[in-house]
Motif scaffolding. Structure first.
Motif, PDB file in Angstrom:
ATOM      1  N   ALA A 238      -1.201   1.209 -14.739  1.00  0.00           N
ATOM      2  CA  ALA A 238       0.177   1.542 -14.363  1.00  0.00           C
ATOM      3  C   ALA A 238       1.141   1.203 -15.498  1.00  0.00           C
ATOM      4  CB  ALA A 238       0.563   0.796 -13.090  1.00  0.00           C
TER       5      ALA A 238
ATOM      6  N   TRP B 296      -7.064   9.390 -11.660  1.00  0.00           N
ATOM      7  CA  TRP B 296      -5.958   8.482 -11.327  1.00  0.00           C
ATOM      8  C   TRP B 296      -5.832   8.301  -9.814  1.00  0.00           C
ATOM      9  CZ3 TRP B 296      -2.427   4.972 -12.526  1.00  0.00           C
ATOM     10  CH2 TRP B 296      -1.250   4.899 -11.787  1.00  0.00           C
ATOM     11  N   LEU B 297      -5.913   9.378  -9.072  1.00  0.00           N
ATOM     12  CA  LEU B 297      -5.806   9.290  -7.612  1.00  0.00           C
ATOM     13  C   LEU B 297      -7.005   8.564  -7.019  1.00  0.00           C
ATOM     14  CD1 LEU B 297      -4.424  12.843  -6.751  1.00  0.00           C
ATOM     15  CD2 LEU B 297      -3.196  10.665  -6.658  1.00  0.00           C
TER      16      LEU B 297
ATOM     17  N   ALA C 231       1.366   6.426  -6.940  1.00  0.00           N
ATOM     18  CA  ALA C 231       0.260   7.319  -7.303  1.00  0.00           C
ATOM     19  C   ALA C 231       0.717   8.773  -7.323  1.00  0.00           C
ATOM     20  CB  ALA C 231      -0.898   7.137  -6.323  1.00  0.00           C
TER      21      ALA C 231
ATOM     22  N   TYR D 232      -5.733  -1.699 -11.982  1.00  0.00           N
ATOM     23  CA  TYR D 232      -4.711  -0.700 -11.641  1.00  0.00           C
ATOM     24  C   TYR D 232      -3.375  -1.053 -12.300  1.00  0.00           C
ATOM     25  CZ  TYR D 232      -2.093   2.659  -8.832  1.00  0.00           C
ATOM     26  OH  TYR D 232      -1.323   3.717  -8.422  1.00  0.00           O
TER      27      TYR D 232
ATOM     28  N   SER E 224       0.826  -1.200   0.000  1.00  0.00           N
ATOM     29  CA  SER E 224       0.000   0.000   0.000  1.00  0.00           C
ATOM     30  C   SER E 224       0.864   1.255   0.000  1.00  0.00           C
ATOM     31  CB  SER E 224      -0.932   0.003   1.215  1.00  0.00           C
ATOM     32  OG  SER E 224      -1.839  -1.079   1.155  1.00  0.00           O
TER      33      SER E 224
ATOM     34  N   LEU F  37       2.051   1.729  -3.436  1.00  0.00           N
ATOM     35  CA  LEU F  37       1.008   2.280  -4.300  1.00  0.00           C
ATOM     36  C   LEU F  37       0.814   3.775  -4.074  1.00  0.00           C
ATOM     37  CD1 LEU F  37      -1.766  -0.494  -4.256  1.00  0.00           C
ATOM     38  CD2 LEU F  37      -0.108   0.012  -6.058  1.00  0.00           C
TER      39      LEU F  37
ATOM     40  N   SER G 265      -6.406   4.989  -7.481  1.00  0.00           N
ATOM     41  CA  SER G 265      -5.348   4.548  -6.568  1.00  0.00           C
ATOM     42  C   SER G 265      -5.918   4.305  -5.172  1.00  0.00           C
ATOM     43  CB  SER G 265      -4.232   5.594  -6.511  1.00  0.00           C
ATOM     44  OG  SER G 265      -3.657   5.793  -7.790  1.00  0.00           O
TER      45      SER G 265
ATOM     46  N   THR H 193      -7.992   1.194  -5.127  1.00  0.00           N
ATOM     47  CA  THR H 193      -7.162  -0.014  -5.125  1.00  0.00           C
ATOM     48  C   THR H 193      -6.554  -0.255  -3.756  1.00  0.00           C
ATOM     49  OG1 THR H 193      -6.643   0.368  -7.459  1.00  0.00           O
ATOM     50  CG2 THR H 193      -5.215  -1.152  -6.245  1.00  0.00           C
TER      51      THR H 193
END
Length: 331
Positions: free
Chosen positions: A78, A51-52, A26, A74, A19, A22, A55, A58
């Motif tokens: 990416a 996009w955020l 992000a 995701y 996390s 990620l 993120s 996810t």
């Protein structure tokens, strides 16, 4: 205790670490899109918000079971982001800021080197100058000095680093790794991480590139005399010329951390001595004098603080104009 229970702390740790990755990815992706997407600000901002949001969606899924669909989606995006990033290439053909319109190249003929596009601007303000580009020929057997200049504009850790070669006929030429801005761009250290600028190597008179910093921008500038035997100084000069010729045909991006004015000097020094040690002060360029002092590469005979005080040239630089500038800052 069941085997699955014993593995639970490890699974939790892996989820936390992933996390965190990620989150970092992000943020990186958001900044990359902000600086490089060819859309207007509103459209770019909308894409970044999406996009955020994905993120965050996810990352929340990482906490639960059965998040593979989210993670798969995701992952595809990416990969698309990284694929787009890999297509961004440096260029030699842009509408550059006037002081970066040309980069230096060199022609080597034995001990004689002719530098093409030596900059000799006559600055009237920090942003306005009478432009002049010229060719100069130097006899490398007559190099008498190598000086490192550091120009501070924001705190003690960051400085622009320039290398000046002095010759027996009284001339000096300065090599400087510069951010090659387009005419409308303003420098930002953050955008320097995101392929916003190309790397330019310029050669200039001290009355141009040092005078600009001391007398026009009023930056704090220091000059340190480097101990180099004649052959090493000659090889270092040639290393700069070879790099300049390479950049003139194969451009590179400037990077605030890894490809900047100080790392260029480090890579050049590594050509002379492969054991030349790496140090955090290569990256935090404002502390470079301490690095050089610790390794005995500065001409001194005093403490580092005393060497720094003697190296400060602003008062001498600002005591006059361009006439006699190189002599004055060495008095």
């Amino acid at each position: 205790m069941l085997y699955s229970d014993r593995l639970r702390p490890i699974r939790i740790l892996l989820k936390v670490l992933f996390s965190i990755f990620l989150v970092g990815f992000a943020i990186w992706g958001s900044l990359a899109m902000w600086y490089q997407l060819p859309f207007g600000k509103a459209t770019t901002l909308s894409i970044i918000v999406g996009w955020l949001a994905l993120s965050i969606y996810t990352i929340i899924g990482m906490i639960r079971k059965g998040c593979w669909k989210r993670l798969g989606l995701y992952g595809l995006l990416a990969l698309a982001l990284l694929g787009w990033w890999s297509t961004i290439r440096p260029s030699l053909d842009r509408l550059w800021a006037p002081e970066l319109a040309h980069t230096v190249t060199g022609t080597i003929d034995g001990n004689l080197v002719t530098l093409h596009n030596v900059r000799d601007f006559k600055w009237t303000t920090a942003s306005q100058a009478t432009p002049q580009w010229k060719d100069e020929t130097y006899d490398l057997d007559t190099i008498t000095s190598v000086d490192v200049f550091l120009s501070y504009w924001t705190g003690p850790a960051i400085a622009h680093t320039l290398l000046s070669f002095g010759f027996a006929d009284g001339r000096h030429v300065v090599f400087s790794g510069e951010i090659r801005r387009e005419h409308h761009e303003v420098y930002s250290p953050v955008s320097g991480f995101f392929r916003q600028y190309e790397l330019a190597l310029i050669a200039a008179e001290e009355e141009d590139v040092i005078f600009l910093r001391t007398n026009m921008r009023k930056e704090d500038v220091y000059r340190y005399r480097v101990k180099l035997p004649p052959q090493a100084a000659k090889e270092l000069f040639l290393a700069y010329v070879n790099m300049a010729n390479q950049l003139a045909h194969k451009p590179e991006f400037y990077n605030t951390l890894t490809t900047n004015c100080t790392t260029i000097i480090f890579h050049m020094a590594r050509l002379l001595d492969k054991t030349f040690p790496f140090d955090y002060r290569i990256l935090l360029s404002g502390y470079l004098p301490g690095y050089l002092y610790d390794h005995g590469w500065l001409e001194n005979g005093a403490t580092l603080d005393e060497v720094r005080k003697k190296a400060f040239i602003n008062a001498r630089a600002q005591a006059g104009g361009r006439e006699g500038f190189s002599r004055r800052i060495r008095e």
